[in-house]
Motif scaffolding. Structure first.
Motif, PDB file in Angstrom:
ATOM      1  N   ILE A 158       4.477   5.410  -0.350  1.00  0.00           N
ATOM      2  CA  ILE A 158       4.662   4.112  -1.043  1.00  0.00           C
ATOM      3  C   ILE A 158       3.619   4.264  -2.370  1.00  0.00           C
ATOM      4  O   ILE A 158       4.330   3.791  -3.420  1.00  0.00           O
ATOM      5  CB  ILE A 158       4.002   3.072  -0.315  1.00  0.00           C
ATOM      6  CG1 ILE A 158       4.732   2.704   0.888  1.00  0.00           C
ATOM      7  CG2 ILE A 158       3.694   1.714  -1.114  1.00  0.00           C
ATOM      8  CD1 ILE A 158       4.568   1.798   1.984  1.00  0.00           C
ATOM      9  N   ILE A 159       2.407   4.886  -2.378  1.00  0.00           N
ATOM     10  CA  ILE A 159       1.646   5.045  -3.506  1.00  0.00           C
ATOM     11  C   ILE A 159       2.244   5.971  -4.701  1.00  0.00           C
ATOM     12  O   ILE A 159       2.374   5.461  -5.723  1.00  0.00           O
ATOM     13  CB  ILE A 159       0.483   5.639  -3.202  1.00  0.00           C
ATOM     14  CG1 ILE A 159      -0.337   4.801  -2.138  1.00  0.00           C
ATOM     15  CG2 ILE A 159      -0.657   5.901  -4.268  1.00  0.00           C
ATOM     16  CD1 ILE A 159      -1.723   5.492  -1.189  1.00  0.00           C
ATOM     17  N   HIS A 160       3.062   7.024  -4.239  1.00  0.00           N
ATOM     18  CA  HIS A 160       3.542   7.872  -5.195  1.00  0.00           C
ATOM     19  C   HIS A 160       4.724   7.179  -5.769  1.00  0.00           C
ATOM     20  O   HIS A 160       5.050   7.296  -7.142  1.00  0.00           O
ATOM     21  CB  HIS A 160       4.102   9.201  -4.364  1.00  0.00           C
ATOM     22  CG  HIS A 160       3.134  10.324  -4.624  1.00  0.00           C
ATOM     23  ND1 HIS A 160       2.746  10.934  -5.638  1.00  0.00           N
ATOM     24  CD2 HIS A 160       2.816  10.972  -3.693  1.00  0.00           C
ATOM     25  CE1 HIS A 160       1.888  11.812  -5.355  1.00  0.00           C
ATOM     26  NE2 HIS A 160       1.907  11.918  -4.040  1.00  0.00           N
ATOM     27  N   ALA A 161       5.536   6.479  -4.844  1.00  0.00           N
ATOM     28  CA  ALA A 161       6.806   5.718  -5.362  1.00  0.00           C
ATOM     29  C   ALA A 161       6.255   4.670  -6.366  1.00  0.00           C
ATOM     30  O   ALA A 161       7.090   4.362  -7.539  1.00  0.00           O
ATOM     31  CB  ALA A 161       7.745   5.267  -4.368  1.00  0.00           C
ATOM     32  N   SER A 162       5.394   3.977  -6.002  1.00  0.00           N
ATOM     33  CA  SER A 162       5.107   2.703  -7.167  1.00  0.00           C
ATOM     34  C   SER A 162       4.503   3.554  -8.216  1.00  0.00           C
ATOM     35  O   SER A 162       4.676   2.935  -9.166  1.00  0.00           O
ATOM     36  CB  SER A 162       4.006   1.832  -6.336  1.00  0.00           C
ATOM     37  OG  SER A 162       2.766   2.478  -6.114  1.00  0.00           O
ATOM     38  N   ALA A 166       6.374   2.473 -11.817  1.00  0.00           N
ATOM     39  CA  ALA A 166       5.695   1.902 -12.853  1.00  0.00           C
ATOM     40  C   ALA A 166       5.898   2.794 -14.146  1.00  0.00           C
ATOM     41  O   ALA A 166       6.180   2.231 -15.244  1.00  0.00           O
ATOM     42  CB  ALA A 166       4.217   1.799 -12.424  1.00  0.00           C
ATOM     43  N   VAL A 167       5.859   4.136 -14.143  1.00  0.00           N
ATOM     44  CA  VAL A 167       5.886   4.752 -15.401  1.00  0.00           C
ATOM     45  C   VAL A 167       7.026   5.064 -15.951  1.00  0.00           C
ATOM     46  O   VAL A 167       7.483   4.604 -17.005  1.00  0.00           O
ATOM     47  CB  VAL A 167       5.444   6.135 -14.791  1.00  0.00           C
ATOM     48  CG1 VAL A 167       5.619   7.310 -16.239  1.00  0.00           C
ATOM     49  CG2 VAL A 167       3.963   6.573 -14.783  1.00  0.00           C
ATOM     50  N   LEU A 186       2.725  -4.256 -10.138  1.00  0.00           N
ATOM     51  CA  LEU A 186       3.083  -3.230  -9.267  1.00  0.00           C
ATOM     52  C   LEU A 186       2.003  -2.593  -8.431  1.00  0.00           C
ATOM     53  O   LEU A 186       2.029  -2.319  -7.472  1.00  0.00           O
ATOM     54  CB  LEU A 186       3.747  -2.341 -10.253  1.00  0.00           C
ATOM     55  CG  LEU A 186       5.087  -2.695 -10.907  1.00  0.00           C
ATOM     56  CD1 LEU A 186       5.638  -1.635 -11.855  1.00  0.00           C
ATOM     57  CD2 LEU A 186       6.135  -2.834  -9.674  1.00  0.00           C
ATOM     58  N   ARG A 187       0.750  -2.427  -9.160  1.00  0.00           N
ATOM     59  CA  ARG A 187      -0.356  -2.057  -8.325  1.00  0.00           C
ATOM     60  C   ARG A 187      -0.881  -2.739  -7.262  1.00  0.00           C
ATOM     61  O   ARG A 187      -1.128  -2.279  -6.481  1.00  0.00           O
ATOM     62  CB  ARG A 187      -1.727  -1.598  -9.548  1.00  0.00           C
ATOM     63  CG  ARG A 187      -2.695  -0.803  -8.920  1.00  0.00           C
ATOM     64  CD  ARG A 187      -3.873  -0.991  -9.735  1.00  0.00           C
ATOM     65  NE  ARG A 187      -4.449  -2.166  -9.986  1.00  0.00           N
ATOM     66  CZ  ARG A 187      -5.267  -2.687 -10.748  1.00  0.00           C
ATOM     67  NH1 ARG A 187      -5.847  -1.839 -11.410  1.00  0.00           N
ATOM     68  NH2 ARG A 187      -5.722  -4.247 -10.603  1.00  0.00           N
ATOM     69  N   GLU A 188      -0.973  -4.036  -7.537  1.00  0.00           N
ATOM     70  CA  GLU A 188      -1.367  -5.075  -6.293  1.00  0.00           C
ATOM     71  C   GLU A 188      -0.348  -4.878  -5.415  1.00  0.00           C
ATOM     72  O   GLU A 188      -0.515  -5.205  -4.215  1.00  0.00           O
ATOM     73  CB  GLU A 188      -1.546  -6.243  -7.057  1.00  0.00           C
ATOM     74  CG  GLU A 188      -2.973  -6.288  -7.964  1.00  0.00           C
ATOM     75  CD  GLU A 188      -4.164  -5.590  -7.271  1.00  0.00           C
ATOM     76  OE1 GLU A 188      -4.590  -5.927  -6.413  1.00  0.00           O
ATOM     77  OE2 GLU A 188      -4.587  -4.669  -8.151  1.00  0.00           O
ATOM     78  N   ALA A 189       1.034  -5.002  -5.661  1.00  0.00           N
ATOM     79  CA  ALA A 189       2.042  -4.917  -4.783  1.00  0.00           C
ATOM     80  C   ALA A 189       1.880  -3.645  -3.813  1.00  0.00           C
ATOM     81  O   ALA A 189       1.973  -3.656  -2.630  1.00  0.00           O
ATOM     82  CB  ALA A 189       3.370  -5.012  -5.237  1.00  0.00           C
ATOM     83  N   MET A 190       1.368  -2.588  -4.378  1.00  0.00           N
ATOM     84  CA  MET A 190       1.091  -1.318  -3.748  1.00  0.00           C
ATOM     85  C   MET A 190       0.062  -1.722  -2.844  1.00  0.00           C
ATOM     86  O   MET A 190      -0.139  -1.236  -1.631  1.00  0.00           O
ATOM     87  CB  MET A 190       0.894  -0.295  -4.620  1.00  0.00           C
ATOM     88  CG  MET A 190       0.501   1.175  -3.882  1.00  0.00           C
ATOM     89  SD  MET A 190      -1.143   1.326  -3.740  1.00  0.00           S
ATOM     90  CE  MET A 190      -1.905   1.358  -5.354  1.00  0.00           C
ATOM     91  N   ILE A 191      -1.232  -2.254  -3.210  1.00  0.00           N
ATOM     92  CA  ILE A 191      -2.281  -2.378  -2.508  1.00  0.00           C
ATOM     93  C   ILE A 191      -1.991  -3.176  -1.443  1.00  0.00           C
ATOM     94  O   ILE A 191      -2.332  -3.093  -0.170  1.00  0.00           O
ATOM     95  CB  ILE A 191      -3.503  -3.234  -3.578  1.00  0.00           C
ATOM     96  CG1 ILE A 191      -3.867  -2.046  -4.442  1.00  0.00           C
ATOM     97  CG2 ILE A 191      -4.441  -3.580  -2.628  1.00  0.00           C
ATOM     98  CD1 ILE A 191      -4.677  -1.049  -3.938  1.00  0.00           C
ATOM     99  N   THR A 192      -1.243  -4.237  -1.492  1.00  0.00           N
ATOM    100  CA  THR A 192      -0.810  -5.140  -0.506  1.00  0.00           C
ATOM    101  C   THR A 192      -0.040  -4.390   0.567  1.00  0.00           C
ATOM    102  O   THR A 192      -0.242  -4.740   1.881  1.00  0.00           O
ATOM    103  CB  THR A 192       0.005  -6.638  -0.953  1.00  0.00           C
ATOM    104  OG1 THR A 192      -0.740  -7.235  -2.059  1.00  0.00           O
ATOM    105  CG2 THR A 192       0.275  -7.359   0.300  1.00  0.00           C
ATOM    106  N   ALA A 193       0.927  -3.679   0.116  1.00  0.00           N
ATOM    107  CA  ALA A 193       1.750  -2.823   1.181  1.00  0.00           C
ATOM    108  C   ALA A 193       1.069  -2.107   1.929  1.00  0.00           C
ATOM    109  O   ALA A 193       1.363  -1.644   3.112  1.00  0.00           O
ATOM    110  CB  ALA A 193       2.872  -2.261   0.324  1.00  0.00           C
ATOM    111  N   VAL A 194       0.071  -1.413   1.498  1.00  0.00           N
ATOM    112  CA  VAL A 194      -0.649  -0.170   2.003  1.00  0.00           C
ATOM    113  C   VAL A 194      -2.087  -0.594   2.772  1.00  0.00           C
ATOM    114  O   VAL A 194      -2.114  -0.086   3.747  1.00  0.00           O
ATOM    115  CB  VAL A 194      -0.863   0.794   0.917  1.00  0.00           C
ATOM    116  CG1 VAL A 194      -1.741   2.037   1.462  1.00  0.00           C
ATOM    117  CG2 VAL A 194       0.330   1.535   0.427  1.00  0.00           C
TER     118      VAL A 194
END
Length: 240
Positions: A158-162, A166-167, A186-194
């Motif tokens: 998830i971290i890699h894909a987000s 984003a890039v 996008l960063r905060e969506a990753m934080i929420t998912a992980v």
């Protein structure tokens, strides 16, 4: 009369230092061509001409074009890791994850063609594996703190894909449409998912985790009676 040390007139074998300097010059030239013209701009002839060498010199150092591209990608990973500041004992592992994600995205935005080469296909780079190990260490600290919402390998994906998404999304947008709020979202969506903001286990370490799992066992039905008894015995030992 002095003796000619090279009577056959053969070219002297370059020293290890000279060989490394030549190798680095070729990589720098390849990166410049990559950033200006994309992957297709990197041909053995173009790189050799720009470096002031003959194509056979590239083959001796890198084997073939794919070997050169692998070396360029590995150099990119080395630069990326050098930009990271790894705290061996972070007080806030979620903040550490945010900072690491920001660094990855900023590197991609600053080096778009190099980033695409680094992450566009599976890599055998030793430096890439070191970077992945550092990410897994971050994820493990989240897990130990009871803050990880998903399984560790899935968290890494998830971290890699987000970050890659984003890039690539940012670079695909016309410049007037590039809103920094997109990267933040996008960063905060990753934080929420992980991650979970409240630790799943208040007491850090195996004893607290074992007690929490021991308390939840009666409500599950995935294990057989014998498996549940054995797991209960193990958890009792860890909780002591």
């Amino acid at each position: 009369m002095p003796v000619d040390p090279n009577p056959a007139g053969l070219a002297a074998e370059p020293s290890a230092t000279a060989r490394e300097q030549t190798r680095r010059r070729i990589i720098d030239v390849a990166i410049d061509l990559l950033e200006r013209g994309g992957r297709d701009a990197i041909t053995t002839r173009a790189v050799a001409d720009a470096a002031g060498l003959q194509p056979p010199a590239l083959y001796r150092l890198f084997g073939d074009k794919e070997g050169l591209l692998d070396a360029v990608a590995e150099h990119g990973f080395t630069r990326f890791l050098a930009a990271k500041h790894i705290d061996p004992d972070p007080q806030d592992p979620i903040k550490e994850l945010r900072v690491g994600w920001d660094i990855a995205v900023e590197f991609g935005l600053a080096n778009p063609a190099l980033y695409a080469l680094m992450y566009g296909e599976p890599t055998r780079s030793t430096v890439f594996r070191i970077g992945l190990e550092l990410l897994m260490q971050r994820i493990r600290r989240l897990a130990v703190a009871g803050l990880l919402r998903v399984e560790e390998d899935l968290a890494a994906q998830i971290i890699h894909a987000s970050a890659r998404g984003a890039v690539l999304t940012w670079l695909s947008l016309p410049e007037p449409q590039r809103n920094p709020a997109l990267l933040l979202a996008l960063r905060e969506a990753m934080i929420t998912a992980v991650t979970t903001q409240e630790p799943a286990v208040q007491e850090q370490g195996p004893a607290g985790a074992a007690r929490a799992l021991r308390a939840a066992l009666p409500d599950q039905n995935a294990l057989s009676h014998a498996e549940q008894r054995l797991l209960t015995e193990w958890l009792d030992r860890l909780s002591a």
